[in-house]
Structures are given as C-alpha cells and as structure tokens.
Write an enzyme that holds these catalytic residues in place. Structure first.
Site, mmCIF file in Angstrom:
data_model
loop_
_atom_site.group_PDB
_atom_site.id
_atom_site.type_symbol
_atom_site.label_atom_id
_atom_site.label_comp_id
_atom_site.label_asym_id
_atom_site.label_seq_id
_atom_site.Cartn_x
_atom_site.Cartn_y
_atom_site.Cartn_z
ATOM 1 N N SER A 7 0.856 -1.198 0.000
ATOM 2 C CA SER A 7 0.000 0.000 0.000
ATOM 3 C C SER A 7 0.881 1.233 0.000
ATOM 4 O O SER A 7 1.633 1.471 0.962
ATOM 5 C CB SER A 7 -0.891 0.018 1.250
ATOM 6 O OG SER A 7 -1.357 1.347 1.455
ATOM 7 N N HIS A 32 -1.460 -1.636 -3.864
ATOM 8 C CA HIS A 32 -2.741 -1.307 -3.218
ATOM 9 C C HIS A 32 -2.854 0.220 -3.139
ATOM 10 O O HIS A 32 -1.951 0.893 -2.636
ATOM 11 C CB HIS A 32 -2.745 -1.947 -1.828
ATOM 12 C CG HIS A 32 -3.979 -1.729 -1.023
ATOM 13 N ND1 HIS A 32 -5.083 -2.554 -1.093
ATOM 14 C CD2 HIS A 32 -4.283 -0.796 -0.084
ATOM 15 C CE1 HIS A 32 -6.006 -2.148 -0.233
ATOM 16 N NE2 HIS A 32 -5.542 -1.071 0.394
ATOM 17 N N ASP A 34 -4.927 3.304 -1.753
ATOM 18 C CA ASP A 34 -5.910 3.742 -0.758
ATOM 19 C C ASP A 34 -6.463 5.104 -1.138
ATOM 20 O O ASP A 34 -5.861 6.144 -0.837
ATOM 21 C CB ASP A 34 -5.247 3.805 0.622
ATOM 22 C CG ASP A 34 -5.026 2.428 1.211
ATOM 23 O OD1 ASP A 34 -5.981 1.634 1.229
ATOM 24 O OD2 ASP A 34 -3.897 2.151 1.655
ATOM 25 N N PHE A 148 -6.113 5.617 8.065
ATOM 26 C CA PHE A 148 -4.703 5.910 8.334
ATOM 27 C C PHE A 148 -3.868 4.630 8.341
ATOM 28 O O PHE A 148 -4.357 3.576 8.754
ATOM 29 C CB PHE A 148 -4.560 6.603 9.697
ATOM 30 C CG PHE A 148 -5.313 7.902 9.761
ATOM 31 C CD1 PHE A 148 -4.735 9.082 9.313
ATOM 32 C CD2 PHE A 148 -6.629 7.934 10.221
ATOM 33 C CE1 PHE A 148 -5.452 10.276 9.343
ATOM 34 C CE2 PHE A 148 -7.348 9.122 10.252
ATOM 35 C CZ PHE A 148 -6.752 10.298 9.815
ATOM 36 N N GLY A 150 -0.465 2.612 9.880
ATOM 37 C CA GLY A 150 0.248 2.580 11.155
ATOM 38 C C GLY A 150 -0.615 2.334 12.378
ATOM 39 O O GLY A 150 -0.182 2.609 13.499
ATOM 40 N N ASP A 176 -6.488 -6.054 5.732
ATOM 41 C CA ASP A 176 -5.891 -4.736 5.492
ATOM 42 C C ASP A 176 -5.862 -3.938 6.788
ATOM 43 O O ASP A 176 -6.909 -3.616 7.342
ATOM 44 C CB ASP A 176 -6.721 -3.997 4.427
ATOM 45 C CG ASP A 176 -6.100 -2.668 4.033
ATOM 46 O OD1 ASP A 176 -4.962 -2.389 4.438
ATOM 47 O OD2 ASP A 176 -6.778 -1.911 3.299
ATOM 48 N N GLY A 178 -2.645 -2.896 9.952
ATOM 49 C CA GLY A 178 -1.905 -3.444 11.086
ATOM 50 C C GLY A 178 -1.224 -4.769 10.799
ATOM 51 O O GLY A 178 -0.904 -5.509 11.733
ATOM 52 N N ALA A 198 1.298 -1.312 4.490
ATOM 53 C CA ALA A 198 1.824 0.035 4.203
ATOM 54 C C ALA A 198 3.005 0.319 5.127
ATOM 55 O O ALA A 198 4.163 0.255 4.717
ATOM 56 C CB ALA A 198 0.726 1.083 4.377
ATOM 57 N N SER A 199 2.739 0.603 6.407
ATOM 58 C CA SER A 199 3.819 1.083 7.288
ATOM 59 C C SER A 199 4.884 0.018 7.557
ATOM 60 O O SER A 199 6.080 0.339 7.580
ATOM 61 C CB SER A 199 3.243 1.612 8.600
ATOM 62 O OG SER A 199 2.446 0.638 9.230
HETATM 63 C C1 DX5 Z 1 -6.226 2.038 5.945
HETATM 64 C C2 DX5 Z 1 -5.809 1.563 4.589
HETATM 65 C C3 DX5 Z 1 -4.727 0.567 4.643
HETATM 66 C C4 DX5 Z 1 -3.434 1.140 5.203
HETATM 67 C C5 DX5 Z 1 -2.668 0.047 5.861
HETATM 68 O O1 DX5 Z 1 -7.284 2.882 5.818
HETATM 69 O O2 DX5 Z 1 -6.888 0.947 3.931
HETATM 70 O O3 DX5 Z 1 -4.484 0.007 3.360
HETATM 71 O O4 DX5 Z 1 -2.663 1.740 4.208
HETATM 72 O O5 DX5 Z 1 -1.630 0.606 6.585
HETATM 73 P P1 DX5 Z 1 -0.788 -0.263 7.607
HETATM 74 O O6 DX5 Z 1 -0.274 -1.450 6.858
HETATM 75 O O7 DX5 Z 1 0.279 0.672 8.063
HETATM 76 O O8 DX5 Z 1 -1.734 -0.637 8.715
HETATM 77 ZN ZN ZN Z 2 -6.363 -0.182 2.091
#
Ligand code: DX5
Ligand code: ZN
Length: 216
Positions: A7, A32, A34, A148, A150, A176, A178, A198-199
């Site tokens: 992401s 991905h 967002d 968000f 993280g 998706d 955490g 993502a994070s």
């Molecule tokens: C949250 C997004 C996720 C997010 C995941 O609203 O849909 O795709 O980017 O971020 P992490 O992997 O950091 O939880």
């Molecule tokens: Zn997402």
C-alpha cells in the site's frame, strides 16, 4: 501462499515512482491504492490524477474509501481510462458501508474487466456482506478502522475470514491494516489469500526482507 500487496499510503510521495519500483523489485504481488475522500474516512489521500502517473507492470488494487463511489467507478469504466480492459486484472474494492446502492457498480466493474471486491469495516457485522457475495471475486476484511496507516491490528475481525470462506471458498479474502510481524502469527492461522501492508513495508530498511517475512 498469500499474496502481499504494497500500500503506497506510507510511501515517500516525493519519490512515488521510485517507491513503486522498489517494492516491485521486492516482489510484491500488486500495488494497493488507498483512495480517501475526507468524508467516508477522516483523511484525504490521492485520486486518479496521481494514480494515472504510476507506471507499473503489476496489478493495481483500488481500495475506494469514498462516499458514493459511483463517480470514481464511472471514471474507471470510461473508454479513455488506461486501466479498463488492460492486460492485467486490476481489482476494485468498494466498501459495504459507503453507499446502499453499489450492486450496479460491482456489476459494471466486472463487465469492464476489473475484479470487483467488497470491503468491510471492523464494526460492521459480517452478515452485512451476504447480499454482495454473489457479485464479487473477493472480500477485504479491514483489520483497522480505515483512514490511516500505522494503526494496531484488531484481532476480533479474524473470525470474518472463516465465515466468508464458509459462504464461498473461491472468494479471495484479504486483510488490510496493522499487518506486521507481530500480527502475522494470528493471521497465519486463517485461510486468507492476500495481505495489504503500508507502514510495516515502507518503514523497513529492506523491502524484500519485509515482503518475505509476511508470506506464509
Ligand atoms: C487504511 C488503509 C490501509 C493502510 C494500511 O485505511 O486501507 O491500506 O494503508 O496501513 P498499515 O499497513 O500501516 O496498517
Ligand atoms: Zn487499504
């Protein structure tokens, strides 16, 4: 083995193409995206003007966290849209909570060569998916409240994966939010097919090691 989707929400947007190239080299299975509108979720991210600049040979996974997604869907099926009927099967995920009337959007996405999917927020009962399941190829189970990167993984959503697979084992189920080395042992007990990161991915020193560490 699970697919890992990167992401770009946690990417360095000042070097977005480089970041996409780097996670591609790290063997992610898809990108991905967002998309957030500041209304359905309390954050605004990016839309098609940014997405259109991304060059990639990987499938795109649009995650539309937007109220009334039909306008965005209309852009995706427009004859000028570069993603329409492309050689890749791009997926487009709409939220069960975003609008009462997304059946037509899901059907239209399929008709134009996309893989239609439905996302469900942590607080939404899994039974809310029932009417959408015949229309989609997959379900994205949100393991954080969307908006968000993280955030901490919400374990209570994991039972949704088994429920969806019981309804139809062919449905692709993603998680998706955490997703990281701490939540992975719990995730690995489920039958999920793909993970979004993502994070954990973009904050790591080595994207390839991070991607490999999430596979099971
Ligand atoms: C949250 C997004 C996720 C997010 C995941 O609203 O849909 O795709 O980017 O971020 P992490 O992997 O950091 O939880
Ligand atoms: Zn997402």
């Amino acid at each position: 083995m699970v697919d890992i989707l990167g992401s770009i929400l946690s990417a360095d947007f000042g070097s977005l193409q480089l970041e996409v190239d780097k996670i591609t080299d790290a063997s992610v299975d898809g990108i991905h995206l967002d998309v957030m509108d500041g209304n359905f979720v309390p954050n605004i991210s990016f839309g098609l003007p940014v997405i259109n600049k991304i060059e990639t040979d990987l499938p795109l996974d649009f995650h539309l966290m937007i109220r009334n997604p039909e306008t965005f869907v209309r852009h995706l099926v427009d004859e000028d849209c570069r993603f329409r009927r492309s050689k890749f099967k791009h997926s487009v995920t709409l939220h069960a909570e975003a609008s009462a009337e997304i059946d037509d959007d899901l059907e239209m996405l399929r008709a134009y060569g996309y893989s239609p999917r439905i996302a469900i927020n942590p607080a939404t009962p899994v039974t809310a998916l029932e009417k959408f399941l015949p229309l989609v190829d997959g379900v994205l189970v949100m393991s954080v409240n969307p908006g968000f990167a993280g955030q901490k993984f919400i374990e209570g959503v994991l039972s949704k994966v088994a429920y969806i697979k019981e309804q139809n084992p062919k449905l692709l189920v993603g998680l998706d939010g955490g997703v990281n080395d701490k939540s992975l042992p719990l995730i690995a007990k489920t039958e999920c097919d793909y993970l979004v990161s993502a994070s954990y991915l973009f904050n790591s020193n080595n994207y390839a090691v991070a991607v490999d560490s999430l596979r099971f």
